[in-house]
Design a protein around this motif. Structure first.
Motif, PDB file in Angstrom:
ATOM      1  N   ARG A  78      16.614  -7.099   5.123  1.00 22.24           N
ATOM      2  CA  ARG A  78      16.456  -5.880   4.081  1.00 22.24           C
ATOM      3  C   ARG A  78      16.066  -6.764   2.508  1.00 22.24           C
ATOM      4  N   LYS A  79      17.031  -7.789   2.579  1.00 22.39           N
ATOM      5  CA  LYS A  79      17.244  -8.945   1.269  1.00 22.39           C
ATOM      6  C   LYS A  79      15.737  -9.414   1.295  1.00 22.39           C
ATOM      7  N   ARG A  80      15.228  -9.854   2.298  1.00 16.90           N
ATOM      8  CA  ARG A  80      14.105 -10.823   2.367  1.00 16.90           C
ATOM      9  C   ARG A  80      12.920  -9.873   1.795  1.00 16.90           C
ATOM     10  N   ILE A  81      12.847  -8.525   2.501  1.00 16.93           N
ATOM     11  CA  ILE A  81      11.761  -7.512   1.825  1.00 16.93           C
ATOM     12  C   ILE A  81      11.841  -7.388   0.576  1.00 16.93           C
ATOM     13  N   VAL A  82      13.123  -7.069  -0.217  1.00 14.04           N
ATOM     14  CA  VAL A  82      13.031  -7.040  -1.609  1.00 14.04           C
ATOM     15  C   VAL A  82      12.751  -8.257  -2.300  1.00 14.04           C
ATOM     16  N   ASN A  98       0.763  -1.133  -0.075  1.00 14.57           N
ATOM     17  CA  ASN A  98      -0.104   0.137   0.111  1.00 14.57           C
ATOM     18  C   ASN A  98       0.782   1.394   0.024  1.00 14.57           C
ATOM     19  N   ARG A  99       0.470   2.227  -1.076  1.00 10.50           N
ATOM     20  CA  ARG A  99       1.190   3.542  -0.739  1.00 10.50           C
ATOM     21  C   ARG A  99       0.795   4.140   0.562  1.00 10.50           C
ATOM     22  N   VAL A 100       2.157   4.633   0.875  1.00 14.11           N
ATOM     23  CA  VAL A 100       2.066   5.796   2.079  1.00 14.11           C
ATOM     24  C   VAL A 100       3.358   6.574   1.899  1.00 14.11           C
ATOM     25  N   GLY A 101       2.777   7.646   1.327  1.00 12.88           N
ATOM     26  CA  GLY A 101       3.776   8.845   1.023  1.00 12.88           C
ATOM     27  C   GLY A 101       4.611   8.483  -0.454  1.00 12.88           C
ATOM     28  N   VAL A 102       5.770   8.246  -0.423  1.00 17.01           N
ATOM     29  CA  VAL A 102       6.389   7.948  -1.629  1.00 17.01           C
ATOM     30  C   VAL A 102       6.931   6.289  -1.452  1.00 17.01           C
ATOM     31  N   ALA A 103       6.527   5.679  -0.610  1.00 22.30           N
ATOM     32  CA  ALA A 103       6.900   4.559  -0.015  1.00 22.30           C
ATOM     33  C   ALA A 103       5.584   3.397  -0.355  1.00 22.30           C
ATOM     34  N   LEU A 104       5.856   2.215  -0.487  1.00 17.99           N
ATOM     35  CA  LEU A 104       4.877   1.130  -0.150  1.00 17.99           C
ATOM     36  C   LEU A 104       5.215   0.285   1.057  1.00 17.99           C
ATOM     37  N   ILE A 105       3.928   0.043   1.995  1.00 14.74           N
ATOM     38  CA  ILE A 105       4.247  -0.660   3.169  1.00 14.74           C
ATOM     39  C   ILE A 105       3.369  -1.919   3.047  1.00 14.74           C
ATOM     40  N   GLN A 106       3.911  -3.013   3.371  1.00 14.56           N
ATOM     41  CA  GLN A 106       3.582  -4.524   3.196  1.00 14.56           C
ATOM     42  C   GLN A 106       2.295  -5.038   4.159  1.00 14.56           C
ATOM     43  N   GLY A 107       1.326  -5.466   3.766  1.00 15.88           N
ATOM     44  CA  GLY A 107       0.330  -5.868   4.346  1.00 15.88           C
ATOM     45  C   GLY A 107      -1.186  -5.449   4.244  1.00 15.88           C
ATOM     46  N   LEU A 167       9.155  -0.332   1.495  1.00 14.61           N
ATOM     47  CA  LEU A 167       9.985  -0.106   0.335  1.00 14.61           C
ATOM     48  C   LEU A 167       9.613   1.489  -0.253  1.00 14.61           C
ATOM     49  N   LEU A 168      10.985   1.969  -0.560  1.00 14.06           N
ATOM     50  CA  LEU A 168      10.996   3.228  -1.409  1.00 14.06           C
ATOM     51  C   LEU A 168      11.054   2.749  -2.988  1.00 14.06           C
ATOM     52  N   VAL A 169      10.215   2.986  -3.590  1.00 13.11           N
ATOM     53  CA  VAL A 169       9.904   2.337  -4.880  1.00 13.11           C
ATOM     54  C   VAL A 169      10.284   3.588  -5.979  1.00 13.11           C
ATOM     55  N   GLU A 170      11.519   3.401  -6.698  1.00 19.18           N
ATOM     56  CA  GLU A 170      11.841   4.619  -7.611  1.00 19.18           C
ATOM     57  C   GLU A 170      11.833   3.695  -9.029  1.00 19.18           C
ATOM     58  N   VAL A 171      11.003   4.202 -10.188  1.00 21.06           N
ATOM     59  CA  VAL A 171      10.818   3.434 -11.430  1.00 21.06           C
ATOM     60  C   VAL A 171      11.768   4.408 -12.376  1.00 21.06           C
ATOM     61  N   HIS A 172      12.717   3.740 -13.069  1.00 21.02           N
ATOM     62  CA  HIS A 172      13.628   4.364 -14.046  1.00 21.02           C
ATOM     63  C   HIS A 172      13.430   3.727 -15.245  1.00 21.02           C
ATOM     64  N   CYS A 173      13.496   4.552 -16.337  1.00 23.26           N
ATOM     65  CA  CYS A 173      13.295   3.762 -17.709  1.00 23.26           C
ATOM     66  C   CYS A 173      14.324   4.683 -18.572  1.00 23.26           C
ATOM     67  N   THR A 174      15.225   3.926 -19.257  1.00 26.51           N
ATOM     68  CA  THR A 174      16.168   4.641 -20.013  1.00 26.51           C
ATOM     69  C   THR A 174      15.514   4.888 -21.599  1.00 26.51           C
ATOM     70  N   THR A 175      16.104   5.683 -22.176  1.00 23.45           N
ATOM     71  CA  THR A 175      15.441   6.113 -23.545  1.00 23.45           C
ATOM     72  C   THR A 175      15.749   5.052 -24.611  1.00 23.45           C
ATOM     73  N   SER A 176      16.400   3.765 -24.234  1.00 23.94           N
ATOM     74  CA  SER A 176      16.234   2.550 -24.967  1.00 23.94           C
ATOM     75  C   SER A 176      15.011   1.938 -24.503  1.00 23.94           C
ATOM     76  N   GLY A 177      14.511   2.176 -23.368  1.00 22.40           N
ATOM     77  CA  GLY A 177      13.532   1.108 -22.898  1.00 22.40           C
ATOM     78  C   GLY A 177      13.699   0.499 -21.728  1.00 22.40           C
ATOM     79  N   GLN A 178      14.911   0.349 -21.282  1.00 22.30           N
ATOM     80  CA  GLN A 178      15.518  -0.627 -20.369  1.00 22.30           C
ATOM     81  C   GLN A 178      14.895  -0.185 -18.885  1.00 22.30           C
ATOM     82  N   MET A 179      14.249  -1.072 -18.280  1.00 20.69           N
ATOM     83  CA  MET A 179      13.709  -0.542 -16.955  1.00 20.69           C
ATOM     84  C   MET A 179      14.234  -1.040 -15.806  1.00 20.69           C
TER      85      MET A 179
END
Length: 347
Positions: free
Chosen positions: A264-268, A115-124, A139-151
């Motif tokens: 942290r690894k388990r969350i991701v 669920n979105r809380v501010g700029v982050a997502l909270i699980q549950g 989790l703070l989720v940032e989406v990046h897409c290059t000009t070639s489409g790689q995400m």
């Protein structure tokens, strides 16, 4: 941490701005709810497939990005016509469109598990009921897409606690207090407490309010009505009062707590598993998540294009400044300049 996800073939995709007809907007409790409910409904359509979309800040349009054969099909045209949508214009797909649409699609597909809380997502799905008692995964989720489409998804994980406002914290009589409102953590002033929805509310009961939060934000509010509601005003909107259930009003931003590397690894890892399950493909490309980098490489810098051209979904656009030549000031003769008398300082 950074996750590499499939490349979006920008040249093979199309982008449409869809306009919501005015009569459809007037039939709902508010334009925001109608727009977001329509966007979520479109994502569930079979003829939309694995397209990406996002509501615009104008509250009457939806941007959709998908394969050309899907968006140009007669089945898609029939689906949007039934829902009182019409194609405003078609655009060439750019990286910022993919970023914006993938972010909204991700938020919608993963709710209410994340669920979105501010700029982050909270699980549950029941995170509101656990506020203040448990350390929640975030989790703070940032989406990046290059000009070639790689995400890429940049995912800094941590643990946090949230502290809902309690009625006793406002005192008797009620003393206004600045708080933070879910889901965006907007800062507003709580001015009153009530045990039920106001008589002139657009919602007949709590069940309608729950449905509004699900349609607009993907939140699954607790089934039991809150003990109280808070009347809130926002800076710049002093003439309008908003009523929030007590579940969604926080005394402060979420408090972040340190966590070990394994946590942290388990969350991701859990997030990546749910992402692959909820979004099996993106614009025709299967969602294969094989790379989780602890130390991600630097992402390419975006092109320096005007903000208005790069992302018209943004509400505020920075003006382009024309740089003028700097004129040199004439030199000052400090030797002949009169000396200012300094007054003694008294302590």
């Amino acid at each position: 941490m950074l996750i590499e996800i499939p490349r979006a073939p920008l040249d093979e995709l199309a982008a449409f701005f869809l306009r919501i007809k005015e009569e459809r907007l007037e039939n709902g409790p508010c334009r925001h709810q109608v727009q977001h409910a329509l966007a979520r409904e479109l994502l569930e359509l079979r003829n939309v497939g694995d397209s990406l979309l996002a509501p615009t800040t104008t509250l009457d349009q939806i941007l959709i990005v998908g394969r050309k054969e899907v968006l140009h099909s007669s089945a898609f045209a029939d689906d949007i016509a039934v829902r009182q949508l019409k194609i405003l214009r078609e655009l060439r797909v750019e990286a910022w469109m993919v970023e914006a649409c993938f972010k909204f699609t991700l938020l919608n597909r993963l709710a209410p598990e994340w669920n979105r809380v501010g700029v982050a997502l909270i699980q549950g799905s029941e995170f509101l009921g656990d506020s203040g008692r448990l350390k929640l995964r975030r989790l703070l989720v940032e989406v990046h897409c290059t000009t070639s489409g790689q995400m890429y998804l940049k995912l800094p994980p941590d643990l946090c606690k949230m502290f809902p406002l309690e009625p006793w914290q406002l005192g008797k009589p009620v003393q206004p207090r600045w708080c933070f409102m879910l889901p965006k953590l907007s800062r507003g002033e709580v001015i009153d407490v009530r045990e039920d929805l106001p008589a002139d509310s657009q919602f007949a009961d709590y069940d309608e309010l729950r449905q509004y939060w699900m349609d607009s934000y993907g939140y699954s509010l607790p089934p039991a009505a809150p003990p109280v509601y808070f009347d809130v005003v926002f800076y710049g909107l002093r003439n309008e009062v908003f009523t929030y259930p007590s579940y969604c009003v926080l005394t402060a931003e979420p408090a972040v707590y340190p966590s070990d590397e394994e946590t942290r690894k388990r969350i991701v890892h859990d997030f990546a598993e749910q992402l692959a399950a909820k979004i099996p493909s993106v614009c025709g490309q299967p969602m294969l998540i094989d790379t989780v980098l602890d130390h991600p490489p630097p992402l390419p810098l975006p092109l320096r294009t005007p903000l208005a051209q790069r992302n018209p979904l943004l509400k505020h656009q920075r003006p382009i400044i024309n740089h003028m030549p700097i004129q040199k000031r004439p030199p000052v003769d400090h030797d002949n300049e009169p000396k200012a008398k300094r007054k003694p300082r008294v302590f």
